[in-house]
Write a protein that holds these residues in place. Structure first.
Motif, PDB file in Angstrom:
ATOM      1  N   VAL A  95      57.033 -34.660  52.686  1.00  0.00           N
ATOM      2  CA  VAL A  95      55.816 -34.426  52.584  1.00  0.00           C
ATOM      3  C   VAL A  95      55.270 -33.504  51.712  1.00  0.00           C
ATOM      4  N   THR A  96      53.975 -33.409  51.557  1.00  0.00           N
ATOM      5  CA  THR A  96      53.207 -32.367  50.382  1.00  0.00           C
ATOM      6  C   THR A  96      51.966 -31.804  51.132  1.00  0.00           C
ATOM      7  N   PHE A  97      51.515 -30.621  50.525  1.00  0.00           N
ATOM      8  CA  PHE A  97      50.484 -30.001  50.962  1.00  0.00           C
ATOM      9  C   PHE A  97      49.522 -29.817  49.897  1.00  0.00           C
ATOM     10  N   VAL A  98      47.992 -30.004  50.528  1.00  0.00           N
ATOM     11  CA  VAL A  98      47.064 -29.842  49.587  1.00  0.00           C
ATOM     12  C   VAL A  98      46.909 -28.358  49.046  1.00  0.00           C
ATOM     13  N   ASN A  99      47.062 -27.405  50.110  1.00  0.00           N
ATOM     14  CA  ASN A  99      47.124 -26.052  49.620  1.00  0.00           C
ATOM     15  C   ASN A  99      48.574 -25.429  49.518  1.00  0.00           C
ATOM     16  N   THR A 100      49.102 -25.543  48.590  1.00  0.00           N
ATOM     17  CA  THR A 100      50.547 -24.979  48.527  1.00  0.00           C
ATOM     18  C   THR A 100      50.624 -23.300  48.498  1.00  0.00           C
ATOM     19  N   ASP A 101      49.405 -22.775  48.419  1.00  0.00           N
ATOM     20  CA  ASP A 101      49.521 -21.220  48.523  1.00  0.00           C
ATOM     21  C   ASP A 101      49.795 -20.825  49.811  1.00  0.00           C
ATOM     22  N   GLY A 102      49.718 -21.952  50.928  1.00  0.00           N
ATOM     23  CA  GLY A 102      50.063 -21.302  52.212  1.00  0.00           C
ATOM     24  C   GLY A 102      51.430 -21.305  52.447  1.00  0.00           C
TER      25      GLY A 102
ATOM     26  N   GLY B 115      52.612 -21.979  56.143  1.00  0.00           N
ATOM     27  CA  GLY B 115      51.645 -20.853  56.678  1.00  0.00           C
ATOM     28  C   GLY B 115      50.580 -21.374  57.782  1.00  0.00           C
ATOM     29  N   PRO B 116      50.102 -20.706  58.612  1.00  0.00           N
ATOM     30  CA  PRO B 116      49.254 -21.129  59.553  1.00  0.00           C
ATOM     31  C   PRO B 116      48.007 -21.950  59.259  1.00  0.00           C
ATOM     32  N   ASN B 117      47.598 -21.869  57.805  1.00  0.00           N
ATOM     33  CA  ASN B 117      46.423 -22.572  57.537  1.00  0.00           C
ATOM     34  C   ASN B 117      46.448 -23.794  56.784  1.00  0.00           C
ATOM     35  N   ILE B 118      47.766 -24.333  56.627  1.00  0.00           N
ATOM     36  CA  ILE B 118      47.989 -25.308  56.016  1.00  0.00           C
ATOM     37  C   ILE B 118      48.471 -26.586  56.697  1.00  0.00           C
ATOM     38  N   THR B 119      48.129 -27.834  56.333  1.00  0.00           N
ATOM     39  CA  THR B 119      48.977 -29.029  57.129  1.00  0.00           C
ATOM     40  C   THR B 119      49.666 -29.999  56.108  1.00  0.00           C
ATOM     41  N   GLU B 120      50.784 -30.562  56.953  1.00  0.00           N
ATOM     42  CA  GLU B 120      51.564 -31.554  56.125  1.00  0.00           C
ATOM     43  C   GLU B 120      50.746 -32.756  55.556  1.00  0.00           C
TER      44      GLU B 120
END
Length: 243
Positions: free
Chosen positions: A159-166, A178-183
């Motif tokens: 999988v990847t993440f749009v917001n990898t800062d999370g 983190g709590p604010n990112i989704t796969e």
């Protein structure tokens, strides 16, 4: 004495940077390792309250952050059937005692039951859970599908993440979500390469240069502290003489 405080802060910042660089160098040969870097930013403490709009003076405080560089490392051929590299964005999903974690470290192996695991013994996850290869010779295509004797045994859950800062770095090349990112599903431009392994993204020469710069900066702050301390003692003694 403000100058002394700033010099001490400078020493602490450079000490932190040296520790980060030393950790990067120690893990330069670890597959899939992502280096850290120290970021210095200015935080406007009063901006949120709108004080700057009212014409009041805004104070700045140095903010130090450790950020992870997720850029891809070099991919090299190994010929090992269970070495798998992600060429592009994406993370393998593995099950640990603390829950699902994400990694780019693809030097997998098999346990005694034929389950695909990491070198640390964590189960590598497929779309339907764990992956059992039963000691078969398998082929893995560019989308992570596992095929043996013309039969698909499963597919790696990458999988990847749009917001990898999370993503939160947990050590041992593992990341937690983190709590604010989704796969997000594997992007079409990402390909999976069997028999290859991604190295760390640490450039040893670059890290050594940064280490030298940090050591010199640390020494400069130390000299400044000694000078300021000498001046402070001199002023104190002069005042005492006048009295």
């Amino acid at each position: 004495m403000q100058g002394m405080i700033e010099a001490v802060r400078g020493c602490l910042k450079e000490e932190l940077r040296i520790d980060v660089i030393a950790n990067n160098l120690a893990n330069a040969s670890v597959p899939g390792f992502k280096k850290d870097k120290v970021s210095f930013q200015n935080l406007l403490l009063q901006q949120a309250s709108g004080s700057s709009a009212k014409g009041n003076q805004v104070s700045n405080t140095a903010l130090v952050r450790i950020e992870t560089d997720l850029s891809q490392g070099d991919i090299r051929f190994t010929g090992n059937m269970l070495d798998i590299a992600i060429n592009g964005k994406g993370f393998f999903k593995v099950m640990t005692p603390d829950g699902i974690r994400y990694t780019r470290k693809g030097n997998f192996t098999l346990d005694s039951l034929g389950n695909l695991i990491t070198p640390d013994g964590f189960q590598v996850l497929g779309k339907g859970g764990g992956i059992n290869l039963l000691d078969k010779q398998v082929e893995i295509d560019d989308r992570g599908r596992i095929i043996a004797d013309g039969t698909e045994l499963g597919q790696l859950d990458i999988v990847t993440f749009v917001n990898t800062d999370g993503l939160v770095k947990m050590g041992d090349t593992l990341f937690a979500k983190g709590p604010n990112i989704t796969e997000e599903p594997l992007p079409p431009e990402t390909t999976i390469r069997q028999g290859y392994l991604e190295g760390s993204n640490v450039n040893i020469a670059e890290e050594m240069v940064q280490m030298i710069h940090s050591l010199r900066a640390f020494e400069s702050y130390q000299r400044a502290i000694k000078v300021l301390d000498h001046l402070d003692n001199k002023v104190t003694n002069e005042v005492a003489k006048v009295r």
